[in-house]
Design an enzyme around this catalytic site. Structure first.
Site, PDB file in Angstrom:
ATOM      1  N   HIS A 271       0.812  -1.215   0.000  1.00 57.97           N
ATOM      2  CA  HIS A 271       0.000   0.000   0.000  1.00 57.97           C
ATOM      3  C   HIS A 271       0.843   1.262   0.000  1.00 57.97           C
ATOM      4  O   HIS A 271       0.394   2.302  -0.479  1.00 57.97           O
ATOM      5  CB  HIS A 271      -0.935   0.025   1.216  1.00 57.97           C
ATOM      6  CG  HIS A 271      -1.711   1.298   1.338  1.00 57.97           C
ATOM      7  ND1 HIS A 271      -2.648   1.676   0.391  1.00 57.97           N
ATOM      8  CD2 HIS A 271      -1.656   2.305   2.228  1.00 57.97           C
ATOM      9  CE1 HIS A 271      -3.157   2.852   0.735  1.00 57.97           C
ATOM     10  NE2 HIS A 271      -2.573   3.251   1.847  1.00 57.97           N
ATOM     11  N   CYS A 272       2.071   1.229   0.520  1.00 58.30           N
ATOM     12  CA  CYS A 272       2.806   2.474   0.765  1.00 58.30           C
ATOM     13  C   CYS A 272       3.806   2.865  -0.311  1.00 58.30           C
ATOM     14  O   CYS A 272       3.705   3.934  -0.901  1.00 58.30           O
ATOM     15  CB  CYS A 272       3.512   2.391   2.121  1.00 58.30           C
ATOM     16  SG  CYS A 272       2.375   2.421   3.527  1.00 58.30           S
ATOM     17  N   ILE A 273       4.787   2.017  -0.576  1.00 62.28           N
ATOM     18  CA  ILE A 273       5.905   2.433  -1.420  1.00 62.28           C
ATOM     19  C   ILE A 273       5.472   2.836  -2.833  1.00 62.28           C
ATOM     20  O   ILE A 273       5.938   3.839  -3.360  1.00 62.28           O
ATOM     21  CB  ILE A 273       6.997   1.343  -1.469  1.00 62.28           C
ATOM     22  CG1 ILE A 273       7.553   1.109  -0.057  1.00 62.28           C
ATOM     23  CG2 ILE A 273       8.137   1.755  -2.398  1.00 62.28           C
ATOM     24  CD1 ILE A 273       8.553  -0.014   0.021  1.00 62.28           C
ATOM     25  N   ASP A 276       2.922   6.370  -2.043  1.00 57.62           N
ATOM     26  CA  ASP A 276       3.301   7.580  -1.307  1.00 57.62           C
ATOM     27  C   ASP A 276       3.910   8.677  -2.171  1.00 57.62           C
ATOM     28  O   ASP A 276       3.590   9.855  -1.995  1.00 57.62           O
ATOM     29  CB  ASP A 276       4.258   7.226  -0.167  1.00 57.62           C
ATOM     30  CG  ASP A 276       3.562   6.461   0.953  1.00 57.62           C
ATOM     31  OD1 ASP A 276       2.387   6.096   0.755  1.00 57.62           O
ATOM     32  OD2 ASP A 276       4.177   6.218   1.996  1.00 57.62           O
TER      33      ASP A 276
END
Length: 435
Positions: A271-273, A276
């Site tokens: 979900h993040c890298i 973001d």
């Protein structure tokens, strides 16, 4: 402020968590294990019912821990947001995906804040943990919450504390990972820090504002995005030059300072890298600023799935086979090894790119029997037999699960394209090609 801190110290505070996913459920479990009465909120009946039955669905949560805190009455879940009125502290851990235009979709955060407003009371602490762009807490949440008539820093407390969840990490879990906290006011920061100090066995790092904490989280993952983009680009160059990029990295990391190893692959997942940097580049445009280095790395990483499909086509062509109509087996659909999470998985992107070229695709993942992407359900094969391997014109390793028998895979496959260097310890390499 003293009242809520006292309730935290004597464990009489009631804690709430909105969103019982990969971030929210482990956090709620740690709160209840610390001795707090904890209420979990989610809009999905299935998750709520499973929690209340003591049934776990998140890999980083210990099944026995969940059963104990549910059976003891310390942890309950509900879809009824009026229960927020009973909570002294509420953490928002809802998804912040990108929309179809690669722009931040913070509708879940907004609706969560609006759901809290009717049930707010004096002394309440609200913490946003969902990853988002710098400014969200103060520009979006603060006005919504102050519409209750309560004043932030005096009547209630608001802070941002970025989640730091790494699914499948055997060393660092929610409880022992250092926490960053930034409040709208100094009082807000102190109350939020007191909350996490009472739950976690890790240092709490206080910063001067929510915006600093929000940017800190973006920096963590953008740092990784850029470095992975660099090594992916070098992998493409090294392939053209006939150089083994994996050997290059192993040699470079022999230096005890000034170098951190990052590895190439079919793209970025989780979900993040992958997401973001898009939050930051979107927000930067508000200031007339273009994050050129970040955007360049995103372009490289986003193209890796297509590059893997191109390399697959060249491998098949070498054996006088067209990719159109070829049988290709992907090993691994999860975005990282040894987990059942396929959010933003590059393996799915590789699957799609190969399908576009007319290949007949199947996959095997011991953690994911089926998945749904863009409304389409895909079902993998149930077991990895020698017949399945031998019938495939090409086997592509897209996730380096440690429970794959790589010697067995090499022995019974016609050809293997290893995008993760998962077969580094396989001696017979006559039918293996590395990314």
């Amino acid at each position: 402020m003293e009242k809520i801190i006292k309730k935290l110290l004597d464990k009489t505070a009631v804690l709430g968590v909105i969103g019982l996913g990969y971030v929210g459920l482990p956090l709620a479990v740690e709160k209840a294990k610390a001795g707090y009465r904890t209420i979990g909120f989610d809009i999905q009946d299935e998750k709520v019912n499973m929690v209340n039955a003591g049934k776990n669905y998140i890999g980083d949560v210990v099944n026995a821990d969940l059963e104990i805190i549910v059976n003891s009455g310390l942890f309950t879940a509900t879809i009824n947001f009026s229960e927020v009125a009973k909570a002294d502290c509420v953490c928002i851990c809802v998804p912040t995906p990108l929309d179809q235009y690669q722009q931040p979709d913070i509708s879940y955060v907004k609706s969560s804040a609006e759901s809290i407003v009717p049930y707010m009371h004096k002394g309440m602490l609200i913490v946003l943990e969902s990853t988002t762009y710098p400014g969200t807490t103060e520009e979006l949440l603060l006005p919504i919450l102050e519409s209750s008539g309560l004043k932030c820093g005096e009547d209630f407390f608001l802070a941002f504390s970025p989640e730091r969840v790494d699914p499948g990490n055997l060393l660092y879990k929610t409880k022992n990972t250092p926490k960053v906290v930034g409040g709208v006011t100094k009082n807000c920061t102190e109350v939020a820090a007191a909350l996490y100090e009472s739950i976690l066995e890790a240092p709490i790092h206080q910063v001067s504002s929510p915006a600093v904490a929000e940017m800190e989280k973006i920096l963590e993952n953008t740092y990784r995005n850029i470095n992975i983009g660099l090594v992916n680009e070098l992998a493409i160059l090294c392939n053209k030059m006939g150089i083994n990029i994996w050997e290059v990295i192993d040699a470079a990391k022999s230096k005890p300072y000034g170098f951190q190893a990052f590895y190439p692959g079919p793209g970025l997942g989780g979900h993040c890298i992958p997401l973001d940097p898009y939050y930051l580049s979107w927000k930067a445009r508000e200031y007339g600023f273009h994050t050129s280095m970040i955007e360049s790395s995103m372009m490289v990483n986003d193209r890796m799935a297509e590059y893997c499909a191109e390399r697959s086509s060249k491998i098949l062509n070498r054996y006088k086979k067209s990719i159109n109509g070829s049988k290709i087996l992907l090993l691994g659909i999860a975005y990282k090894q040894d987990i059942a999470d396929y959010r933003e998985s590059p393996a799915i992107r590789v699957f799609e790119e190969l399908e576009k070229l007319g290949a007949e695709i199947n996959y095997y993942d011991p953690y994911i029997e089926e998945y749904t992407f863009h409304g389409k359900k895909k079902t993998g094969i149930r077991s990895l037999t020698r017949e399945v391997l031998n019938e495939s014109d090409l086997v592509i390793i897209t996730t380096a699960h440690t429970n794959f028998d790589y010697n067995y895979i090499q022995k019974h496959s016609n050809f293997v394209f290893d995008t993760k260097n998962a077969m580094k310890n396989v001696f017979d390499r006559h039918n293996i090609e590395l990314l």
